[in-house]
Design a protein around this motif. Structure first.
Motif, PDB file in Angstrom:
ATOM      1  N   ARG A1224       0.839  -1.213   0.000  1.00  0.00           N
ATOM      2  CA  ARG A1224       0.000   0.000   0.000  1.00  0.00           C
ATOM      3  C   ARG A1224       0.867   1.253   0.000  1.00  0.00           C
ATOM      4  NH1 ARG A1224      -1.853   3.111   4.479  1.00  0.00           N
ATOM      5  NH2 ARG A1224      -3.650   4.388   3.902  1.00  0.00           N
ATOM      6  N   ALA A1225       1.904   1.253   0.831  1.00  0.00           N
ATOM      7  CA  ALA A1225       2.790   2.422   0.895  1.00  0.00           C
ATOM      8  C   ALA A1225       3.515   2.638  -0.430  1.00  0.00           C
ATOM      9  CB  ALA A1225       3.791   2.241   2.025  1.00  0.00           C
ATOM     10  N   LEU A1226       3.933   1.553  -1.072  1.00  0.00           N
ATOM     11  CA  LEU A1226       4.683   1.695  -2.325  1.00  0.00           C
ATOM     12  C   LEU A1226       3.783   2.187  -3.457  1.00  0.00           C
ATOM     13  CD1 LEU A1226       6.948  -1.499  -2.207  1.00  0.00           C
ATOM     14  CD2 LEU A1226       7.495   0.821  -1.514  1.00  0.00           C
ATOM     15  N   VAL A1240       0.388  -3.257 -10.635  1.00  0.00           N
ATOM     16  CA  VAL A1240      -0.956  -2.900 -10.147  1.00  0.00           C
ATOM     17  C   VAL A1240      -1.911  -4.085 -10.263  1.00  0.00           C
ATOM     18  CG1 VAL A1240      -2.991  -1.522 -10.751  1.00  0.00           C
ATOM     19  CG2 VAL A1240      -0.789  -0.403 -10.413  1.00  0.00           C
ATOM     20  N   SER A1241      -1.841  -4.802 -11.379  1.00  0.00           N
ATOM     21  CA  SER A1241      -2.755  -5.950 -11.560  1.00  0.00           C
ATOM     22  C   SER A1241      -2.561  -6.965 -10.441  1.00  0.00           C
ATOM     23  CB  SER A1241      -2.496  -6.620 -12.907  1.00  0.00           C
ATOM     24  OG  SER A1241      -2.734  -5.723 -13.959  1.00  0.00           O
ATOM     25  N   ASP A1242      -1.296  -7.294 -10.156  1.00  0.00           N
ATOM     26  CA  ASP A1242      -1.026  -8.280  -9.092  1.00  0.00           C
ATOM     27  C   ASP A1242      -1.490  -7.749  -7.736  1.00  0.00           C
ATOM     28  OD1 ASP A1242       0.196  -9.977 -10.943  1.00  0.00           O
ATOM     29  OD2 ASP A1242       2.109  -8.929 -10.753  1.00  0.00           O
ATOM     30  N   GLY A1243      -1.264  -6.458  -7.505  1.00  0.00           N
ATOM     31  CA  GLY A1243      -1.697  -5.858  -6.236  1.00  0.00           C
ATOM     32  C   GLY A1243      -3.200  -5.911  -6.081  1.00  0.00           C
ATOM     33  N   SER A1267      -8.247   0.412  -1.521  1.00  0.00           N
ATOM     34  CA  SER A1267      -8.563   1.841  -1.619  1.00  0.00           C
ATOM     35  C   SER A1267      -7.437   2.605  -2.304  1.00  0.00           C
ATOM     36  CB  SER A1267      -8.804   2.392  -0.216  1.00  0.00           C
ATOM     37  OG  SER A1267      -8.859   3.786  -0.236  1.00  0.00           O
ATOM     38  N   THR A1268      -6.198   2.283  -1.937  1.00  0.00           N
ATOM     39  CA  THR A1268      -5.036   2.944  -2.552  1.00  0.00           C
ATOM     40  C   THR A1268      -4.970   2.640  -4.043  1.00  0.00           C
ATOM     41  OG1 THR A1268      -3.791   2.856  -0.493  1.00  0.00           O
ATOM     42  CG2 THR A1268      -2.516   3.036  -2.512  1.00  0.00           C
ATOM     43  N   LEU A1269      -5.227   1.388  -4.407  1.00  0.00           N
ATOM     44  CA  LEU A1269      -5.144   1.011  -5.823  1.00  0.00           C
ATOM     45  C   LEU A1269      -6.244   1.680  -6.650  1.00  0.00           C
ATOM     46  CD1 LEU A1269      -4.199  -2.730  -5.420  1.00  0.00           C
ATOM     47  CD2 LEU A1269      -2.850  -0.999  -6.579  1.00  0.00           C
ATOM     48  N   THR A1271      -7.447   4.618  -6.113  1.00  0.00           N
ATOM     49  CA  THR A1271      -6.952   5.986  -6.341  1.00  0.00           C
ATOM     50  C   THR A1271      -5.828   5.988  -7.370  1.00  0.00           C
ATOM     51  OG1 THR A1271      -7.511   6.527  -4.061  1.00  0.00           O
ATOM     52  CG2 THR A1271      -6.024   8.018  -5.187  1.00  0.00           C
ATOM     53  N   ARG A1272      -4.944   4.976  -7.285  1.00  0.00           N
ATOM     54  CA  ARG A1272      -3.797   4.901  -8.210  1.00  0.00           C
ATOM     55  C   ARG A1272      -4.269   4.699  -9.651  1.00  0.00           C
ATOM     56  NH1 ARG A1272       0.790   6.632  -9.274  1.00  0.00           N
ATOM     57  NH2 ARG A1272       2.678   5.459  -8.998  1.00  0.00           N
ATOM     58  N   ILE A1273      -5.323   3.894  -9.821  1.00  0.00           N
ATOM     59  CA  ILE A1273      -5.801   3.577 -11.169  1.00  0.00           C
ATOM     60  C   ILE A1273      -6.665   4.707 -11.725  1.00  0.00           C
ATOM     61  CG2 ILE A1273      -7.258   2.007 -12.501  1.00  0.00           C
ATOM     62  CD1 ILE A1273      -6.417  -0.206 -10.496  1.00  0.00           C
ATOM     63  N   PHE A1274      -7.637   5.149 -10.916  1.00  0.00           N
ATOM     64  CA  PHE A1274      -8.641   6.083 -11.442  1.00  0.00           C
ATOM     65  C   PHE A1274      -8.352   7.537 -11.089  1.00  0.00           C
ATOM     66  CE2 PHE A1274     -10.856   2.001 -10.905  1.00  0.00           C
ATOM     67  CZ  PHE A1274     -11.286   1.799 -12.209  1.00  0.00           C
ATOM     68  N   GLY A1275      -7.311   7.773 -10.300  1.00  0.00           N
ATOM     69  CA  GLY A1275      -6.953   9.150  -9.975  1.00  0.00           C
ATOM     70  C   GLY A1275      -7.626   9.618  -8.695  1.00  0.00           C
TER      71      GLY A1275
END
Length: 1927
Positions: A1224-1226, A1240-1243, A1267-1269, A1271-1275
């Motif tokens: 999550r931190a990374l 990202v897919s594996d995460g 939740s982090t992913l 945000t990472r994917i969709f902004g």
């Protein structure tokens, strides 16, 4: 990730460096005795050149030698000497380093040699280069490679030399590359060395490409020759092997692999020529199939077969495609069919890669190569002589399969996060349009081209939040003109201007707008060219203005200010650049016929300022010589704009004054006056953006002033006319007066009690003055230093004590700029006082005091007397401290700084060591009296200001560094037990019991040995037995701090703050030492201050803290220090230190793998510091590297984060929890950027599968990761709407970027959908179903997607529909929401019809209501989305009406389930409710009749119906019925059967027992009333409300019990009463207006518990009061309740009230300004009126800007005759409104004839007395004092905007003016005057005594107390002054 372009730096010139023996040989060989004039001179020149060591002189001599060489004749030449000269030049050339200008000079000299000398020169250069090639050691490879490259860089002789030595050069390059390939495998973990190797490898591959390109003929001849052929083939084969190794080894960075791909294709082409065979071989390589290699030579075929082997990385094809496009010639006709095949194979290969690649950087390369391919295809089509092959022409024209696939690629990537990918995608789209134009027969009109027409319509039909759409439309405009788009969508300009409010879309929309209006103007001008003349020009320009300027002005005048910011930044300047003459049109339109404005907008004045400012910035506005801006705008209008209420209007007006197109344009007197008008009320701006703009704009003005001063002074020196000289001198005098006024004005506001924002702005501007003009006191043109007094400088010094860091920093900066004589720090007594204050503050328990101490010490560091002052303080404290060294000569400034820094650090170190020793015995005492962090912070700050690279006292510094490191470790040991405990926040009890201190060590010892992760297996308990049996040796009393016996109080908060801040400062200090101090190596002992062992020790310390700390503050700040350390490790020259991050990373991963509940690693608190530790180590990896550490770590963590069969217990899941938390931190770390995207897919899979774990800790960590992913994917969420399309992407884009998620999500959804069937009656909830639906609801189908897409969304639909059958309500709702994006707008009718067919047609026993409800929800959500997106009715014959009418029983009482009844009614409302229905008129009329009959028979309306049971869904059902009733009775009754049933329906709703129904009904009524109010339908207003309904509403206001409903009723009545007087009824009894007012006032007084109700009640009461006063102004004072109303309004204005209440109070006061506050009849009496005015002034000083702005609107309602000449009734800022308001009140007191009592009332305000006669200031003193330490961060009701000192001065000024007014009866007021005088004297005396009792420099030690007492004293002094004047 955006790569910044590096600035080009000049190449460094270096002298010739040869070993001594060679140099002597060369010089000796050039010795001549005489004769041979020409050659002798050349030899002597070269000899002199070699003897020099200055490189620039060497270049000059080489140039001279070149001219001598050129002039040399063949007959003059002596063979040996000439050979020696040429040898010297060649040897120096081959010995120089890269990019040395000397090498270029030698190349030029050799090239200029005459033709007869070329062969000897070639021989010597070849010999020298051959020697380099054969003798080079591996460390010299980069130098030799660079020399070879230099020979081919515009150096013909060098190129011949390389051709001559070709076999040797190729063999050397192969040897070098082989060496690099071998060395690369041994550099794992050494990032810097690896990066250097990559650079060398890249240079070698590039050079080999260059050699092969330039030596084609020589190579071809060599391959044809029998003798050398085999050797050359062997060399080329081995070189090709190196390239292939690089291509297939993923450890190499992309730039090297890409260049290797170029080299492979180039080598094949060089060997095989340019025929069809080359294309055949490259095709085979791309396909990875050996059969096509037969045409290649055997040795080449053998090598290529190795590259065709299976299992090669995907990137190989990509780099080969790049090579084929870049290294093969595509211009002109293609040589054969294989070339055509290759041209079509390349895009297909790249598109196949599109789905398999993961890295964003690879996506960037794919996008670039596709654009390169499209350019190559265009080149092929442009071959004029021969026609294009039919197959190729078909494939490249629009509509072909290839074009379709390429468009799909564009739609998938135009929203890519990388700018470069988006840019390449746009270029590819443009090229595809050009390919279509060239490959097909062009149509004269784009509308006749079906491909272009369809493309345009589909692009315009897309959502506007898709950024890629704008660039594509721009390409269409460029190629087909703006008229084409405007014909398709005429409203396009208005729509695009409306989008300019969105920060994310503004740049794209403005670019498209610019292309459109420029193209449109050109088209209109071209069309009007035939009809020449002014009238025609005016006509088309007017049409252009209507199209582009009118929408702009409408938005500027009407939109909110935050929506128009980007119009000024992006759009307006471009429009004015395109058409400068449009400015006159804008000004005329805004001043004559301005568009209507809305509240909150900038209005016509603001729009005018915006346009003028943009025009002036573009140089469109005429210069100021022709009057102010060419007379376009009157001065009064500009003054009005400079104090406007809205920030942006003021900024635009200031920009208009300050900005200029010419930097040397003189500042006019009018501009200076306008700045003087602007500055005082605008210094105190709360908005940071406004402050920054103010400073920035005034900086432009001051820079202009400075530049024009230089120009004026230069003109004065030159001879000119006297009149001109007088004018220039007058301007300079004006400048001087203005600058001095500005300087003094800014310094005067820096008083105690000034607001933070005012101090900040003033300090910023003063620093600017010091930077641009300096505060000199000498014979300077302005001499600003003379205006600075000692008092001014002291005020600046006291600003250092501010709690705001920025104010401290600016004040410290300014103090360096002010004259030293004014600051006075060089005076020994002042130095000692300031130093003592700094030392006291460094032990304060308030954290911000240590920052103040650090700034004070920084100020003293440059004072020569600091050493003596430190010695004085040391003696007073009894510290051993060495005296400062005395030197006979005064030391330099740098030496003073170093000596002072050393002394200060030593002093603080001694203090810190002593305090650490004491804290080791009592941490409580340390926390209460000398927290350790202050001293450490001061030491860090001193080191930050020191240039550690040039220290002279290195031995002393080394000792200090060693002691600092040691004391840091000791500090850490003291506080670690607290921050590493499982619960650091509550470690010490919050009471003051003496047992606290006694039990501290007991608690610490209890927790420390047991601090493990036992919570996974057992609960924590204190060992009470051991506690009880422990002997009580400690004192039972809290130890005293000093001999005076004063006890100390310590709380948990204080202990925790002391501990975690100490940890923070230790981390910062150790990080600073490692980062800034030079490394002490054994080879370089003289300069280093810190050793490798110390650095490694610090690293191990950070490791321990980060892995074991529990307190977030401690490990987050340890992370900051650790980042500094890792940054230093990577850049250090030590191989040992370079490898530490990789080693530590592998160790921590092993520790995580093997962790269990007994581990020291913290598995709660999101794994505490472990993610930070891993983050710091990974972020130290250099960006250009292959990121091997990151890839290894991510693979390890993802394998740990995934579920395993054997992980079923809490113990075995600890590593999984850690892995999820670290991941999550990374993913959140922005510095890792796009490098984590491949994972990202594996995460996502790990997060979704983590939900299936039985262990709560795993599920919790999975939630956070998910939740982090998202945000990472969709902004980041860009608005409050959770389902906004701004945070979504098309299914094609999502699955193209993350292809692995397609099968995963589909399989998971299938598995989850299988569990939702609710036939058994049991609830089965799949753990990850909610997550799956959440992800899928973020996707939507693009209209651009092809129907046969391999990643289509269609397979998901059946499973989502099936999820609607779940027994869980929320799942059914999520499934309905997730289904909407998967159905194209065109497919909605058929999908809805299909769903409706699943509904039961009649009641039956086995109906599954969950299934019915899920289906209805899906129908409802689909219809709503169709309503929003389609803007057109459902197609006729869709069958939806028949489907609904067939299941109408579901809405009636026949259906026993109220939830499904409600859902069916919601569907009916969706179709029947809107004015414009989705159905045709006949269908919707029939449906409305049936719905009305259901409604009339329902429980809500039917009088005989039994009351609805309060079962599940009962309220929901009634609300759905109410929505139908509202549509029929309120919204559109005319469509449901007229007003007859409408009134009855509304009354039924208002009488319903459920409050939710009443609330909904009232909201509907209010909504319609507000719509009518906006539309101003005065005639038809309220006709739909009959008398019965109105009386019901008024009765409801007196009897409604529910607060929400009551608030709504009162709001409705307020809207009704605003236009006509209401008839009040209580049941059947009629009430008078006074009775109603009394009842409502009582309600308002008793409703303070509910903010909404309180506001609604008071607003209605105020409306009635205004009506009452208007109807009878004279008799209003007789109404008893008006005074109560006044006091209630006043009570709502207090600082403690919620913002909503204060806003309501402001609106009330503004609405009654004309009627009550400014009425000349004084309707409420003097006391109440004054109270209301005082409340208004309180609101004008409120901290909330909205409240202040709202209150300042009262100026607009003041009658014009009451306003003074210099104040307008327009919107003004609160500061101006406050000043004008007090002046207005004084004028009213005169008009009322109440001057004397008014003056005394205002004097009481001045003294701080409230209405009840109580002294507010004294009351504040009587509050029992709380220790500041009890609540370290408690600020209370702190108003950061109000300035009581300024308010008191303002009030005093107006009161003094009022005293001088005639007609006041003062003798009657004598007793009151005497009483006030007594009180004021007592207050002045007590406050002065208190001020005198404060310690020295109280501004630092007791800042709050000092400010409070100073205000009290000033209040009393000014009040006494007023009272003395009265006497």
């Amino acid at each position: 990730m955006v790569v910044k372009k590096k600035k080009k730096t000049a190449a460094k010139v270096q002298a010739v460096v040869l070993d001594e023996e060679k140099l002597h040989e060369l010089i000796a060989s050039l010795s001549v005795d005489g004769g041979q004039e020409g050659l002798g001179q050349l030899a002597r020149t070269l000899q002199s050149c070699l003897e020099l060591s200055e490189p620039v002189q060497q270049i000059q001599l080489v140039k001279k030698a070149g001219s001598q060489l050129e002039a040399l004749r063949k007959e003059e030449a002596d063979g040996a000497l000439l050979q020696a000269c040429l040898h010297a030049l060649s040897l120096v050339y081959t010995s120089l380093q890269a990019k040395n200008p000397l090498r270029r000079a030698i190349a030029s000299a050799l090239s200029s040699a005459p033709a007869w000398m070329q062969e000897p020169a070639l021989g010597t250069l070849s010999a020298c280069l051959s020697a380099c090639l054969s003798d080079a050691a591996s460390e010299r490879y980069p130098h030799v490679v660079d020399t070879v490259a230099a020979c081919l860089d515009c150096f013909p002789l060098g190129e011949r030399c390389i051709n001559q030595l070709l076999p040797g050069v190729l063999q050397f390059l192969h040897k070098g590359l082989s060496e690099y390939l071998h060395r690369n495998s041994g550099l794992t973990g050494r990032h810097i060395a690896q990066a250097q190797l990559m650079q060398s490898c890249l240079a070698a591959v590039k050079t080999s490409v260059l050699v092969i390109q330039r030596c084609q003929e020589r190579m071809g001849g060599g391959l044809r020759a029998e003798r050398d052929r085999h050797e050359l083939e062997d060399t080329l084969g081995r070189l090709l092997g190196c390239y292939m190794h690089i291509l297939t080894d993923e450890e190499f960075v992309q730039s090297v692999q890409s260049t290797a791909g170029l080299a492979v294709v180039l080598l094949i082409r060089s060997v095989m020529g340019c025929g069809d065979e080359v294309a055949s071989v490259v095709c085979s390589l791309l396909r990875s199939s050996p059969p096509g290699l037969d045409s290649a030579p055997p040795w080449l075929k053998q090598r290529c077969e190795g590259l065709c082997a299976g299992g090669r990385p995907a990137g190989v094809s990509l780099y080969l495609c790049h090579g084929a496009l870049a290294m093969l010639s595509w211009k002109g006709a293609l040589p054969g069919p294989q070339w055509e095949q290759l041209l079509l194979l390349v895009p297909n290969t790249l598109l196949d890669l599109d789905v398999s690649i993961k890295e964003s950087s690879t996506a960037m390369v794919v996008a670039r190569v596709l654009t390169l391919w499209s350019s190559a295809a265009l080149d092929c089509l442009q071959a004029g002589e021969q026609p294009c092959p039919p197959r190729l022409q078909r494939s490249l024209s629009g509509g072909s399969e290839l074009q379709r696939h390429l468009l799909e690629h564009i739609y998938s990537h135009w929203e890519h996060p990388l700018d470069g990918v988006r840019h390449q995608t746009r270029s590819l789209f443009r090229n595809l349009l050009l390919l279509h134009q060239r490959a097909s027969t062009p149509a004269p009109d784009p509308t006749q081209d079906p491909y272009i027409s369809e493309l345009t319509h589909s692009l315009l039909g897309l959502e506007w939040h898709m950024r890629g759409k704008y660039g594509s439309l721009g390409c269409l405009v460029e190629l087909y003109g703006a008229g084409h788009l405007l014909a398709v969508q005429p409203q396009l300009p208005s729509h695009l201007v409306g989008l300019m409010g969105d920060q994310n879309l503004a740049p794209y929309a403005s670019d498209l707008l610019e292309r459109l209006f420029v193209s449109h103007k050109a088209q209109l001008a071209g069309a009007a060219g035939a009809a020449a003349g002014e009238v025609a020009t005016w006509d088309w320009m007017e049409h252009w203005h209507q199209t582009w300027v009118t929408p702009l002005l409408r938005v500027l005048c009407r939109a909110r200010l935050d929506q128009t910011t980007y119009i000024l930044d992006y759009f307006l300047p471009k429009l004015l650049r395109c058409s400068p003459s449009s400015l006159a049109h804008m000004v005329r339109a805004l001043q004559d016929t301005a568009p209507p404005c809305t509240p909150g907008s900038r209005g016509a004045l603001g729009a005018l300022m915006t346009c003028l400012r943009a025009a002036k910035a573009q140089g469109v506005v005429p210069s100021s010589k022709e009057g102010l801006w060419g007379g376009m705008v009157p001065l009064s209008l500009l003054q009005q704009a400079l104090v406007h209420k809205h920030d942006q209007v003021r900024m635009d007006a200031l920009g208009l004054v300050c900005e200029s197109h010419r930097s040397t344009e003189a500042v006019s007197s009018q501009e200076m006056e306008l700045v003087c008008h602007f500055l005082p009320p605008n210094l105190n701006s709360q908005a940071p953006g406004v402050r920054q703009q103010t400073v920035s704009l005034l900086k432009k003005l001051l820079c202009r002033m400075k530049d024009s001063t230089v120009l004026l002074q230069r003109r004065l020196i030159q001879e000119r006319e006297q009149e001109q000289r007088d004018g220039d001198q007058h301007t300079l005098r004006q400048y001087k007066e203005f600058l001095r006024w500005l300087c003094v004005r800014l310094l005067e506001v820096l008083l105690t009690g000034s607001s933070f924002s005012k101090c900040l702005t003033s300090l910023h501007l003063l620093c600017l003055l010091g930077e641009l003009f300096t505060f000199s006191t000498g014979p300077d043109v302005f001499a600003l230093g003379e205006a600075v007094t000692s008092a001014h400088a002291q005020n600046v010094l006291y600003c250092v004590a501010s709690n705001f860091l920025e104010v401290k920093q600016l004040a410290a900066t300014l103090l360096w700029q002010l004259p030293p004589s004014a600051v006075g720090l060089q005076v020994p007594e002042q130095t000692i006082r300031v130093l003592q204050a700094a030392l006291d503050l460094s032990t304060s328990t308030k954290p911000f005091d240590s920052v103040t101490a650090a700034h004070l010490l920084h100020l003293l560091l440059r004072q020569p007397g600091l050493g003596a002052a430190l010695l004085h303080c040391a003696r007073e404290q009894g510290l051993e401290f060495p005296p400062p060294p005395s030197s006979p000569t005064p030391p330099s400034e740098g030496a003073v700084l170093e000596l002072n820094a050393l002394a200060a650090v030593q002093f603080l170190l001694r203090c810190l060591q002593s305090e650490v020793s004491r804290s080791e015995s009592s941490l409580l005492q340390a926390a209460a009296s000398y927290p350790l962090y202050g001293r450490a912070h001061c030491i860090t700050a001193i080191l930050q200001h020191l240039n550690t690279e040039s220290l002279s006292h290195t031995e002393q510094w080394r000792c200090v560094v060693s002691e600092l490191v040691a004391v840091c470790y000791r500090m850490s040991d003291v506080v670690s037990p607290v921050v590493q405990s499982s619960s650091p926040e509550g470690l010490i009890p919050m009471d003051t019991d003496s047992e606290t201190s006694v039990g501290l060590q007991r608690i610490l010892q209890e927790i420390q040995p047991r601090d493990t992760n036992d919570f996974f297996t057992s609960a924590r308990e204190l060992d009470t037995e051991r506690v009880d049996n422990r002997p009580q040796t400690g004192s039972t009393r809290t130890p005293a701090l000093n001999s005076g016996g004063e006890g100390y109080r310590v709380t948990a908060q204080m202990v925790l703050v002391c501990c975690w801040r100490s940890m923070k400062e230790v981390a910062m200090l150790l990080g600073q030492l490692c980062q800034s101090l030079p490394l002490h190596c054994t080879a370089n002992t003289h300069c280093g201050l810190i050793t490798e062992e110390q650095v490694e020790g610090v690293g191990l310390y950070f490791r321990q803290q980060l892995l074991q700390s529990r307190h977030r503050g401690a490990f987050e700040l340890a992370y900051v220090g650790f980042v500094r350390l890792t940054d230093m490790l990577c850049r250090s020259g030590s191989p040992t230190l370079q490898q530490l991050p990789a080693r530590w990373l592998s160790e921590v991963l092993e520790e995580v793998k093997s962790s269990d509940p007994s581990s020291k690693l913290c598995a709660t608190r999101r794994s505490a510091g472990i993610p930070f530790y891993v983050q710091a180590l990974l972020s130290s990896e250099p960006k250009p590297s292959s990121c091997s550490l990151l890839k290894m770590t991510m693979r390890e963590l993802i394998s740990l984060a995934g579920p395993l069969a054997n992980r079923t217990t809490d113990s075995s899941t600890v590593p999984q929890v850690h892995a999820l938390n670290i991941l999550r931190a990374l993913y959140r770390d922005t510095r890792l950027g796009e490098n984590v995207i491949p994972f990202v897919s594996d995460g996502m899979q790990a997060a979704v599968l983590g939900f299936t774990s039985p262990v709560w800790a795993v599920r919790n960590s999975s939630t956070l990761l998910f939740s982090t992913l998202i945000t990472r994917i969709f902004g980041v969420k860009k608005g409050k709407d959770e389902h906004s399309k701004k945070n979504r992407m098309t299914g094609r884009e999502f699955f193209t970027r993350f292809p692995a998620l397609y099968p995963f999500l589909l399989n998971q959804l299938e598995e989850a959908a299988a569990t939702v069937e609710s036939d058994s009656g049991q609830v089965k909830l799949h753990p990850s179903l909610f997550l799956l639906l959440l992800v899928l609801s973020r996707l939507y189908p693009s209209p651009m997607d092809g129907s046969s897409s391999p990643l289509g969304l269609a397979p998901f639909m059946p499973f989502i529909i099936r999820c609607g059958r779940s027994a869980v309500y929320r799942t059914r709702e999520m499934a309905a929401r997730a289904l909407v994006p998967f159905v194209l707008v065109t497919q909605v009718p058929s999908t809805v019809h299909k769903l409706l067919q699943e509904l039961p047609q009649q009641p039956a026993p086995g109906i599954q209501h969950n299934h019915v409800h899920g289906t209805l929800l899906q129908v409802l959500f689909l219809l709503r989305s169709y309503q929003t997106d389609s803007h057109r009715p459902l197609p006729a014959g869709s069958g939806i009406t028949q489907g609904l009418r067939g299941s109408m029983w579901l809405a009636s009482r026949e259906n026993g389930c109220e939830v499904t009844r409600a859902a069916f009614l919601d569907v009916l409302v969706c179709l029947c409710g809107p004015k414009v229905s989705l159905l045709d008129d006949t269908e919707v009329s029939a449906l409305r009749r049936e719905a009305l009959s259901v409604l009339m028979a329902s429980e809500l309306v039917a009088p005989d119906s039994p009351p609805s049971s309060p079962g599940p869904g009962g309220t929901q059902y009634l609300l759905s019925l109410a929505r139908v009733a509202l549509s029929a009775g309120v919204d559109v009754p005319e469509l449901w059967g007229g007003p007859r049933p409408a009134g009855r329906l509304l009354q039924c709703l208002l009488q319903c027992p459920q409050y939710e129904v009443r609330e909904l009904a009232l909201e509907g009524v209010l909504r319609r009333l507000q719509e009518e109010e906006e539309e101003k339908k005065r005639k038809s207003r309220f006709e739909w409300l009959d008398d019965t309904t109105l009386s019901k509403l008024s009765s409801l206001a007196l009897h409604e019990k529910h607060p929400w409903c009551l608030a709504k009723v009162l709001t409705v009545l307020r809207v009704l009463s605003s236009s006509a007087e209401l008839q009040w009824r209580d049941g059947s009894r009629r009430l008078s207006q006074e009775d109603a007012l009394l009842r409502l006032l009582a309600l308002a007084q008793g409703s303070a518990h509910s903010v909404e109700l309180h506001c609604a009640a008071l607003t209605l009461v105020s409306e009635l009061v205004v009506h009452l006063v208007n109807s009878d102004p004279q008799g209003a004072s007789a109404v008893p309740c008006l005074a109560e109303w006044g006091s209630l309004v006043c009570s709502c204005c207090g600082e403690e009230q919620p913002v909503e209440v204060k806003l309501m109070a402001a609106q009330v006061l503004v609405s009654c300004t004309a009627t009550v506050l400014t009425s000349t009849l004084l309707p409420l009496g003097l006391s109440t009126s004054l109270s209301l005015w005082r409340s208004l002034f309180t609101l004008l000083q409120d901290e909330d800007q909205d409240v202040r702005d709202s209150a300042s609107d009262f100026m607009s309602n003041v009658p014009a005759p009451l306003l003074s000449n210099d104040v307008t009734g327009a919107s003004v800022c609160p500061a101006v409104a406050l000043d004008a308001g007090v002046g207005l009140l004084c004028r009213l007191l005169e008009l009322w004839g109440r001057t004397a009592p008014g003056v005394l009332a205002l004097t009481e305000w001045l003294l701080g007395v409230d209405e009840a006669g109580e002294d507010l200031a004294a009351a504040a003193d009587e509050v029992p004092g709380l220790d500041d330490e009890d609540f370290l961060f408690e600020k209370g009701d702190l108003n950061l905007w109000a300035e009581p000192v300024q308010w008191v001065k303002l009030l005093h000024g107006h009161v003094c003016s009022l005293i001088r007014a005639p007609g006041a009866e003062w003798p009657e007021q004598a007793p009151r005057i005497h009483l006030l005088s007594t009180r004021a004297r007592a207050q002045a005396l007590s406050s002065q005594r208190a001020l005198d009792s404060l310690p020295a420099l109280p501004q630092f030690s007791s800042a709050m107390e000092h400010a409070r007492l100073l205000l009290r004293h000033q209040r009393a002094t000014l009040a006494l002054d007023v009272l003395e004047r009265l006497r």
